[in-house]
Design a protein around this motif. Structure first.
Motif, PDB file in Angstrom:
ATOM      1  N   CYS A 153      37.104  -5.921  28.195  1.00  0.00           N
ATOM      2  CA  CYS A 153      36.522  -4.983  29.174  1.00  0.00           C
ATOM      3  C   CYS A 153      36.678  -5.479  30.598  1.00  0.00           C
ATOM      4  O   CYS A 153      35.957  -5.067  31.487  1.00  0.00           O
ATOM      5  N   ARG A 154      37.564  -6.414  30.819  1.00  0.00           N
ATOM      6  CA  ARG A 154      37.757  -6.859  32.218  1.00  0.00           C
ATOM      7  C   ARG A 154      38.356  -5.701  33.017  1.00  0.00           C
ATOM      8  O   ARG A 154      39.135  -4.899  32.499  1.00  0.00           O
ATOM      9  N   THR A 155      37.969  -5.686  34.296  1.00  0.00           N
ATOM     10  CA  THR A 155      38.536  -4.651  35.174  1.00  0.00           C
ATOM     11  C   THR A 155      39.956  -4.971  35.571  1.00  0.00           C
ATOM     12  O   THR A 155      40.625  -4.143  36.165  1.00  0.00           O
ATOM     13  N   GLY A 156      40.534  -6.219  35.329  1.00  0.00           N
ATOM     14  CA  GLY A 156      41.907  -6.576  35.666  1.00  0.00           C
ATOM     15  C   GLY A 156      41.959  -7.868  36.434  1.00  0.00           C
ATOM     16  O   GLY A 156      40.953  -8.518  36.688  1.00  0.00           O
ATOM     17  N   ARG A 157      43.238  -8.211  36.819  1.00  0.00           N
ATOM     18  CA  ARG A 157      43.455  -9.444  37.579  1.00  0.00           C
ATOM     19  C   ARG A 157      43.088  -9.229  39.030  1.00  0.00           C
ATOM     20  O   ARG A 157      43.225  -8.120  39.566  1.00  0.00           O
ATOM     21  N   MET A 158      42.681 -10.313  39.684  1.00  0.00           N
ATOM     22  CA  MET A 158      42.325 -10.269  41.107  1.00  0.00           C
ATOM     23  C   MET A 158      43.231 -11.263  41.860  1.00  0.00           C
ATOM     24  O   MET A 158      43.467 -12.381  41.397  1.00  0.00           O
ATOM     25  N   VAL A 159      43.729 -10.838  43.017  1.00  0.00           N
ATOM     26  CA  VAL A 159      44.491 -11.726  43.903  1.00  0.00           C
ATOM     27  C   VAL A 159      43.816 -11.705  45.266  1.00  0.00           C
ATOM     28  O   VAL A 159      43.213 -10.707  45.681  1.00  0.00           O
ATOM     29  N   GLY A 160      43.930 -12.816  45.990  1.00  0.00           N
ATOM     30  CA  GLY A 160      43.346 -12.900  47.326  1.00  0.00           C
ATOM     31  C   GLY A 160      43.569 -14.282  47.908  1.00  0.00           C
ATOM     32  O   GLY A 160      43.994 -15.222  47.225  1.00  0.00           O
TER      33      GLY A 160
END
Length: 1907
Positions: free
Chosen positions: A752-759
């Motif tokens: 149920c993760r909303t997806g990968r995050m980059v920053g």
């Protein structure tokens, strides 16, 4: 070797009138009068014989057909026939060609290509003839050759089994001066020797080795006198006497020429042989003994004669020479198509090895040439690939070579049609063959000049011609009295203008012509108007791109007649399809038509290129572009599965069971079908013959599908789903109160993760500018979540975000059209190698070229984009799996507004993985400007962190604290979301902690030192560690040729202020060592990238000059001050020498300011001596010895030395022994010696230091004076000025700042303290030079207009050089009436500052140009000096100037690649040894030129003779003729020197104008004379009472002297205006001159010469007026000669031009006449004394003064002065003046008033007498005695211009006028105007004029008091 299939391919090349640019339609332009004349104009011309044809009858065939002529057009065609073609037989070991004979004809201007073959046998017959020098110096060589004997013949057998060998010997002509003609020497010149001879064939070619060896044993040596030998006579006889020598027809002919001496050649013994011996007749003259019989009757042959004859007889020379003469023959070898040279040992031991090496080299070469080519046919040779090789090819023995020959028939020669020339140059039989072959291809070539058949059968009195003329080829030729196209009009017929008015016209002949008889219009301007009624304007046809008929056709009768290969109303469409060819050579890829040079493609839903090929770059690649069509055609799935959509696909597919292996297909593709989740594969291939189909697509029938789904997994999946729902319900139950809590809970579930995050990893960076080591910052970006898959993140950076919108800098909007640099970075699809980090490596260079070619191709669609540059390669460490790939950084220059397009274009190409053909990695790029940047980075699978390479935009104008903002924009590829979007970068700007600079802007190092140690200094402002980068760059010196380039970083630790960078200097190459006029070798070293708080200082760049001479010695006084007492018996002053102590050196010394004596003398240092003493005996001079201060000065060092810093010293003589307490202080260096005198005065301050702080500032510091000084007085003055004129500055502290000084100027300073008792003692003089500054604008531009398209522009050195001028830049631009540019500006840089003139050719006729010139020194460029001129508006001036070797020439029509390249004309040397720098007589400098300019005035003409010099000195004489009268100017100019080099100069100019009246009928109006005098400023003491300079009016003489100037006599030649000497050898000299001005034809010249020391004078008469040079052979080395040249016309001989010359050479001690073989020789030209200065002392006496010759070339012993009356003869008075002073004067008494006198001054040196300096002077009475027809009214004007470089120009003008009402008797007006740099002041001069009457003469004395 197998037989080759041979064929002859002879193709007639169509004569294209256009390649890139169309040529003129010469058929139409010829305006042929009849049919034959038309066809003879050139190929392609045709004639229309139709009676009713109205167009131009003579035109190109296509144009005539287009104008409506019937097919019966008359034109001619050439022919070709192969007459003999026997195939090559490789089994025959003979040289062969195929074919053997061809006959061919050409039309004028036609080209044809012939293919032919040649065969060189593996081992063919060989003839070897050895020709040996038998002078006495070759005795040991002969003995060695005898010992070889049979070995020599055996060696030849190894070269060829079929051989012959022969032997000949030579010495020289048996005639003086070549041979000693005494009887005993003629019998036996040396012991056991044969009598002298010229040439003898000793052993004809034979294959009997024993005969050869036996005959060779009987030979003995001979001898002669001079070093060069007569080998050319021997070579010629051995060549042309084929029967006597024994040359065989089918063999290879080798001639080995062995000597150790140079050679004589045609006319090199000019006055000995020229006129006595006739020219060589090129015949065979051997007697029965094989001896040359015409040696005393004929001259030597010339080099071109030998080249021609040896080639004709297929003889290849091999020069076996010793080191003494190797250089001569190496240059001689270059004249022969094939020749070899070898270095022979002194005793010829290595002759066999030499011949073997030469033979192998010759066998591998082949030179093909055409003999007996007709003059109107040109040939070129090509290899089989079609590249031109100038006839030189490589062909191994045993091979068949294929070659091409292109023959071109000239259409015109020297603007004359070929068909109008003699038959001899239009036809002939050519022999085309390799140089070593006897077999040749015979080509019988001729140029056709057709005669039309219809001209042979005219129709007399034809009806079409109204029975009043003959009809010839469709055109009427009217009988006498009849005119008109149909001969229907009589010349007596009245003019009916109505017949001259055409339809819809009002004016006869359209107002553009004159109506003649029978209504015929004659157009006013036939070049513009044409037609029956002049109704057509040739400039009003349609235009294409602004060009009339697209510049590819002619405007004929109102429409364009296009040139060959073009069509359309405006000739804008090419007939060729070259521009429509696709990548496979087809036209428009079979999918379109080529219309007007462009492809019109059929409709297609696929993006197409300009040639109708699929444009996959626009579709993200080939696979992406074909994906949907393959899917629908193969599986009926995908987005095009509907039939209508699928039918639009432009290609068909082929289903195969197996795909091809990786071969030549374009792409292999693989995609997943969304309908069934299977993967399908296919290949895309480009068809070779598309026939309308662009691609061939092969699809694999079988898909790759995942395994079948397992049914048993369904229950498990349902259970997991229920469990997931339950968990979600629990999370919602317990976390409903907090949204973030809910999100956190959901995040705990993997599914149920909303997806990968980059920053970005960080929020902010704080940087200090001083600590930055790079202009980029690697900012990490991180990725969280499952690191599966690939994510591409786009980012951007913005500079100066801290500024508000109303910030002043933010309000300044940049110019969108401004061209800026865009740094671009891409990741290449190749691994990084260490070699790529070295820019000079081969790999880096190749990759750099590949990058540039492809990026330029991509970015050329950006308007205004230039080519990429500064390409480099690097790695980026934190780049995930791609960190080992190479990153390319480059810079693209383009308009600022193109930034968005650049980003889009770059991103688009990067996504496709290709930049044109350059493979790049998708997902990475950076495009930046100077204020923003954009780019992308890629996270590969498994990568969690990647660096963003952020540019920091560091600029000097940045705020003290600035902020950048980096923003992550979006994720175009991948499923990641952006988390931390922004990062701020703050840069704090600090003040510099240190300043890096070179100590000087330029250094000079000797090549012999091997190392140039270049110091780099650091000025510490805040101590600490700092760093700077240095690197070298080529100028004229080249890396790895003159020096080894250096690059690196210097780290300065705390307290370090200086470091050395060693640069290795390389030895001079042998080739450069042979050059006589070597270019100055320079390179630069730059400082850059200062770090850790440092910055660059005043000299961030220095220029290093490499000299080939050792570093000069430096000589100076050991001490600056020395003290002696009156009781000392002598004063001993030491002088020390540093550097280069191994050679002798001299320097002169003299005393100044001594009360009792003025002493001078030389100091001579022997090799190894480092110190010498000057000893002064005070008792040897009259008068008591008293305390005084004496100054000694060193000056005039020898050429290998210089004077150091302590060029002067003070000798203080005190009374008795010095006081002990004072002496103690003196020894410590604190007290001036003057302080030893009693009286209580303050002692001098100690430790005075001066340092230049700027171009106009000097800072002084000193230690306080003892006592209590109230203040200090600082004295400073310019070096060379008297100290009494010093400026005084009063200061209260121990430092002073001197301001408003002159840049780059030497100043001298002293300081003294003062108190109530007065001034104290002065310190020692301390010199200091101000720093350089940018130069001022150059002096006035002058133009010598040679033709409407050629001009020579020259300019003067800037008045304010402010340093050493290093270069000039000339920019010339075509402009319109509003001075706006209408074309591209051309820029030329002249690196030699002495060459202040430029010859510009090929300017646009009648076009106005703006010329701008500026100067550069070490600081940089100065302002421009500009002028505007239209050459067409200037008077015509015939080209009478010689092109001087040091005048740059540029071509205004050349391309940009020539902008920085200057072509120099060269003196054509007749000697292969080269000529030394020509020496020009009559000037003070040797490198100069003289030319004539004709100026037209109304009512008369004028000629100005101007002599220009590349040095700061020149001379000028002028003759002017104006309306109503004329005047003559004879000006002697020595331009002023510059300050800072040890002296400053003032130029005095006095000019007198005499206006003639009606009573002077014998003169042509009057006379204008001018005299310019240069005096050292330091010696110009002004006009004190005891030294009053008289004003002398130099004017006209009375009417009893009608021949005042011989040049005014009509018809008598002027003086030859230029005398040039060029040394051809130690005893030979070439003397040349320029034709003088003369109103009548020159009949000849006379050259007289004799030794300066006396002796017999010799005379050479030159009867051919076209010859202006003679060669003199019988000179003695190291003797000075006086030469005189004069010209003769029908009216008699003109005046003489004189010159003195010396050839310096090493002489063989055994003979006073014969220099050593190979000895160097140079020209030594003593210069004349300085200009003569006359000062009147009384009506009958004057003082004459002059300066020392600038180049004495020896110690001056004295001068000889002669004085005589200019007219009516009289005794010649002579005076001898001894001394070696810088300026010498002589008082001459007993002169007569109003009588002109001619004075001559000649220096006498140890080398003899130099040339004379002449001057004419008249002491004129003003009481009306002999010149009473003139009033004595006069006006004097004086202008003084003070230049910042301390050049002072002073002009005196005295004007005597007839009946001038504005001036009364004796009135004088004086103005002074003084200009200094940056400031204009006016000086008030009070002039007191005293007059006294003495014997009826007025003497005017001027005294000046300046304030």
């Amino acid at each position: 070797m197998g037989r080759w299939t041979l064929r002859l391919s002879v193709g007639l090349l169509a004569v294209l009138l256009t390649a890139c640019y169309a040529e003129e339609n010469y058929c139409f332009a010829a305006r042929a009068g009849n049919c034959s004349q038309c066809l003879q104009v050139g190929t392609g011309c045709a004639y229309c014989p139709d009676e009713t044809f109205n167009g131009p009858r003579c035109d190109l065939y296509e144009n005539i057909i287009a104008h409506g002529c019937s097919p019966a057009v008359i034109r001619d065609r050439s022919s070709m026939k192969i007459e003999r073609k026997q195939q090559i037989d490789t089994n025959r070991q003979l040289s062969q060609v195929y074919p053997q004979q061809i006959s061919m004809s050409f039309l004028p201007g036609e080209e044809k290509t012939v293919e032919f073959q040649v065969f060189a046998p593996t081992e063919g017959p060989l003839d070897l003839y050895i020709l040996m020098d038998f002078s006495n110096s070759m005795a040991d060589d002969l003995e060695n050759l005898k010992r070889m004997g049979n070995g020599l013949a055996t060696f030849v057998k190894t070269l060829s089994k079929d051989y012959t060998i022969g032997f000949g010997k030579f010495v020289d002509k048996v005639i003086e001066p070549q041979t000693d003609m005494r009887p005993e020497k003629l019998a036996q010149p040396w012991p056991n020797s044969d009598p002298p001879f010229s040439f003898q064939n000793v052993i004809p070619l034979t294959n009997d080795a024993d005969v050869f060896s036996n005959k060779l044993q009987n030979e003995k040596i001979s001898g002669n006198l001079d070093a060069p030998e007569g080998g050319f006579d021997a070579i010629l006889q051995a060549t042309v006497c084929g029967k006597q020598i024994g040359w065989r027809n089918q063999s290879t002919h080798l001639l080995v020429f062995s000597t150790e001496s140079a050679f004589h050649y045609e006319s090199d013994g000019a006055n000995v042989l020229s006129g006595i011996l006739e020219r060589n007749d090129e015949g065979c003259h051997l007697d029965n003994d094989g001896k040359y019989t015409k040696d005393v009757d004929q001259d030597y042959p010339s080099i071109p004669t030998l080249v021609r004859l040896l080639g004709k007889h297929n003889i290849i020379p091999i020069f076996a020479v010793t080191d003494h003469s190797y250089d001569y023959y190496e240059k001689l070898k270059e004249y022969f198509p094939i020749a070899e040279i070898g270095l022979l040992q002194e005793d010829s031991k290595n002759i066999l090895e030499l011949m073997e090496t030469a033979f192998k080299s010759i066998r591998s070469k082949m030179s093909i040439r055409a003999e007996n080519t007709p003059g109107a046919i040109k040939e070129k040779f090509f290899n089989v690939a079609g590249s031109e090789q100038d006839g030189a090819f490589t062909l191994l023995p045993g091979e068949i070579g294929n070659f091409k020959m292109r023959l071109t028939a000239q259409r015109m020669i020297d603007e004359q049609l070929v068909c109008q020339m003699d038959q001899g140059i239009k036809e002939g039989i050519m022999a085309v063959k390799p140089t070593t072959f006897n077999a040749a291809l015979k080509v019988k070539a001729s140029i056709l000049c057709p005669i039309c058949e219809c001209e042979k059968f005219p129709i007399p009195n034809a009806a079409r011609c109204s029975q009043q003329g003959d009809l010839v080829c469709g055109k009427c030729q009217c009988s006498g009295g009849w005119v008109g196209p149909f001969c229907n009009c009589s010349k007596t017929h009245s003019v009916d203008k109505s017949q001259c008015i055409g339809p819809q016209m009002k004016d006869p002949c359209s107002g553009r012509g004159e109506c003649q008889e029978c209504g015929t219009c004659v157009c006013n301007n036939p070049d513009q108007f044409e037609g029956q009624f002049c109704q057509y304007d040739k400039t009003q046809c349609q235009r294409y791109g602004g060009f009339l008929c697209n510049d590819r056709g002619s405007c004929v009768m109102g429409r364009c007649a296009c040139s060959e290969g073009w069509t359309g109303d405006a000739c804008g469409c090419p007939k060729s399809t070259q521009t429509c060819l696709d990548s496979r050579g087809g036209v428009c890829n079979g999918r379109g038509q080529c219309v007007c040079g462009l492809c019109k493609c059929v409709d297609s839903d696929m993006a197409l290129t300009a040639t109708c090929e699929p444009n996959f770059e626009a579709q993200m690649g080939v696979c992406e572009g074909t994906r949907s069509c393959v899917q629908c055609k193969a599986w009926k799935t995908g987005e095009r599965k509907e039939k209508e959509q699928c039918d639009k696909c432009s290609f068909e597919i082929v289903l195969v069971d197996e795909l091809k292996k990786a071969e030549t297909f374009l792409e292999s593709c693989s995609f997943r079908d969304e309908d069934d989740d299977c993967t399908y594969n296919y290949t895309v291939e480009t068809l070779k013959d598309s026939r309308g189909k662009a691609l061939e697509v092969q699809v694999l029938k079988k898909k790759d599908c995942p395994p079948a789904s397992l049914l048993w997994l369904l229950p498990l999946l349902l259970f997991l789903l229920l469990l997931l729902a339950l968990l979600l319900l629990c999370c919602w139950k317990y976390c409903a109160c907090c949204k973030t809590c809910c999100q956190s809970c959901l995040a705990l579930l993997p599914c149920c993760r909303t997806g990968r995050m980059v920053g970005f990893k960080e929020d902010e960076y704080l940087l200090r500018q001083s600590l930055l080591t790079s202009d980029h910052l690697d900012t990490p970006m991180v990725r969280t979540g499952p690191p599966k898959g690939t994510d591409v993140v786009r980012w951007k950076v913005t500079d100066n975000v801290h500024r508000s919108p109303n910030h002043p800098q933010a309000l300044i909007k940049p110019n969108p059209k401004e061209t800026i640099q865009f740094p671009i970075s891409l990741r290449l699809n190749r691994l990084f190698a260490e070699n790529l980090s070295r820019p000079e490596s081969r790999d880096a260079e190749q990759l750099r070229k590949e990058v540039a070619d492809n990026l330029n191709e991509v970015y050329k669609q950006i308007p205004g984009a230039q080519k990429v540059q500064k390409t480099s390669f690097r790695m980026q460490r934190n780049a995930g799996k791609r960190q080992d790939y190479a990153i390319m950084d480059t810079v693209l220059s383009a308009p600022r507004s193109s930034y968005p397009d650049l980003v889009k274009l770059t991103e688009k190409n990067v996504q496709s993985g290709k930049m044109h053909d350059l493979m790049v990695v998708p997902g990475y790029y950076t495009v930046a400007t100077d204020r923003e940047a954009a780019g992308a980075i890629e996270f590969q699978e498994g990568v969690e962190s990647v660096d963003v390479h952020v540019p920091l935009f560091v600029k000097d104008e940045d705020d003290d604290k600035k902020q950048l903002q980096v923003e992550a924009n979006d994720v175009p590829l991948g499923i990641a979301e952006i988390g931390k979007r922004l990062v701020n970068i703050t840069i704090i700007k600090e003040h510099a902690t240190g300043v890096f600079s070179f100590l000087q802007p330029a250094y000079t190092y000797s090549r012999l030192d091997g190392i140039a140690n270049i110091p780099i200094s650091r000025e510490i402002l805040a101590d600490g560690r700092s760093q700077v980068t240095y690197h070298t760059r080529d100028l004229t010196a080249k890396d790895k040729k003159d020096y080894v380039a250096m690059e690196g970083d210097l780290i300065f630790n705390p307290d370090e202020t200086q470091k050395m960078v060693p640069v290795r200097l390389l030895e001079l190459s042998e080739k450069d060592g042979l050059l006589e006029d070597k270019q100055v070798k320079q390179f630069v070293m730059d400082l850059s990238n200062p770090r850790q708080g440092a910055k660059l200082g005043r000299y961030p760049r220095t220029t290093i000059t490499i000299t080939d001479q050792p570093e000069p010695s430096v000589m100076m006084f050991k001490k600056g001050t020395q003290t002696f007492s009156t009781s000392d018996p002598t004063y001993t002053i030491p002088v020390v020498r540093t550097r280069n102590q191994d050679s002798p050196a001299t320097v002169k010394w003299r005393t100044k300011k001594a009360k009792r004596f003025e002493l001078a003398g030389p100091l001579k240092f022997s090799p190894g001596e480092t110190e010498k003493n000057i000893v002064i005996d005070p008792r040897a001079h009259p008068g008591p010895i008293q305390p005084e201060t004496i100054q000694l000065e060193l000056y005039d060092p020898s050429s290998n030395a210089s004077v150091g810093d302590r060029k002067t010293t003070l000798v203080n003589v005190t009374d008795g022994a010095p006081a002990p307490e004072i002496s103690q202080v003196q020894r410590k260096g604190f007290v001036s010696p003057k302080a030893t005198s009693p009286g209580g005065r303050l002692l001098a301050p100690a430790n005075l230091k001066a340092k230049a702080t700027g171009p106009r500032n000097i800072r002084l510091n000193w230690d306080p004076a003892s006592g209590n000084p109230m203040g200090y007085k600082v004295k400073y003055w310019i070096y060379g000025d008297p100290e009494k004129d010093a400026q005084v500055l009063d200061v209260k502290t121990t430092q002073a700042d001197l301001t408003n000084l002159y840049p780059f100027c030497d100043y001298e300073t002293r300081v003294c303290g003062y108190n109530a008792m007065g001034d104290g003692y002065d310190t020692e003089m301390v010199p200091c030079q101000t720093l350089e500054d940018a130069p001022g604008e150059p002096g006035r531009l002058a133009f010598n207009v040679i033709s409407p398209t050629v001009t020579q522009v020259s300019w003067a050195e800037p008045a304010e050089t402010n340093g050493k001028i290093t270069a000039y830049e000339v920019i010339y631009t075509p402009i319109d009436d509003e001075k706006k540019a209408v074309g591209a500006a051309k820029k030329v840089k002249i690196d030699n500052p002495k060459k202040r003139m430029l010859l510009i050719e090929n300017l646009q006729s009648a076009q106005t140009y703006q010329y701008k010139v500026r100067a550069m020194n070490s600081i940089g460029w100065g302002p421009f000096k500009d002028a505007t001129i239209n050459l067409a508006s200037q008077p015509a001036r015939p080209l009478s100037i010689p092109i001087i070797p040091d005048i740059p020439i540029v071509d205004a029509e050349a391309g940009d690649e020539y902008d920085s390249y200057l072509m120099y004309s060269e003196e054509v040397l007749r000697s292969p040894t080269g000529s030394k720098t020509p020496s020009v007589s009559g000037e003070d400098y040797t490198m100069n030129g003289k030319w004539d300019q004709n100026f037209l005035f109304s009512g008369g003409s004028a000629t100005r003779n101007l002599s220009s010099s590349s040095s700061p000195m020149s001379t000028m004489s002028s003759n002017y003729k104006g309306a109503g009268g004329s005047f003559m100017t004879d000006t002697s100019v020595m331009s002023s020197n510059y300050k800072g080099a040890g002296g400053s100069f003032m130029t005095d100019t006095s000019t007198t104008y005499m206006s003639g009246g009606s009573r002077r009928t014998d003169m042509i109006g009057g006379v204008h004379t001018s005299e310019v005098v240069m005096r050292k400023r330091s010696e110009n003491r002004g006009y004190a009472d005891e030294n009053i300079r008289d004003s002398i009016i130099m004017g006209d003489v009375s009417s009893k002297f009608p021949d005042l100037d011989a040049r005014l006599s009509p018809g008598v030649p002027d003086t030859p205006s230029r005398l040039v000497f060029s040394a051809l050898g130690p005893t030979a000299l070439k003397v040349s001159w320029q034709e003088p001005r003369c109103d009548k034809d020159i009949m000849g010249y006379c050259v007289l010469y004799q030794l300066l020391s006396g002796g017999e004078g010799k005379r050479i008469n030159v009867t051919n007026p076209a010859e202006n040079a003679v060669i003199i052979q019988d000179l003695l080395p190291n003797h000075s000669y006086l030469f005189k040249v004069k010209a003769q016309s029908q009216e008699g001989w003109g005046p003489e031009r004189e010159g003195v010359i010396t050839i310096e050479s090493a002489v063989d001690p055994k003979s006073p006449l014969s220099p050593m073989p190979g000895s160097p020789f140079t020209l030594s030209t003593p210069s004349a004394p300085g200009p003569l200065v006359f000062t009147a002392l009384s009506p009958d006496s004057l003082q004459l003064s002059w300066e020392k010759p600038r180049k004495p070339n020896g110690d001056i012993l004295g001068y000889v002065v002669t004085c005589e009356q200019l007219h009516d003869g009289g005794d010649v008075r002579s005076f001898e003046v001894s001394g070696d002073s810088a300026e010498t004067s002589l008082t001459v008494p007993n002169l007569t008033e109003n009588v002109p006198y001619k004075f001559k001054v000649q220096a006498r040196t140890t080398q003899g007498f130099g040339p004379e300096r002449e001057g004419i002077i008249t002491i004129e009475s003003q009481d009306g005695s002999d010149m009473s027809q003139y009033n004595s009214q006069s006006m004097s004007r004086r202008e003084v211009f003070q230049m910042p470089t301390e050049v002072s120009t002073r002009t005196n003008v005295s004007h005597t006028m007839m009946q001038d009402p504005f001036f009364s008797d004796g009135s004088m007006m004086t103005t002074h105007h003084t200009e200094t740099s940056g400031m204009v002041t006016r000086q008030v001069t009070k002039e007191v004029v005293q007059r006294s009457m003495m014997g009826g003469t007025t003497v005017t004395k001027k005294m000046f008091y300046e304030s």
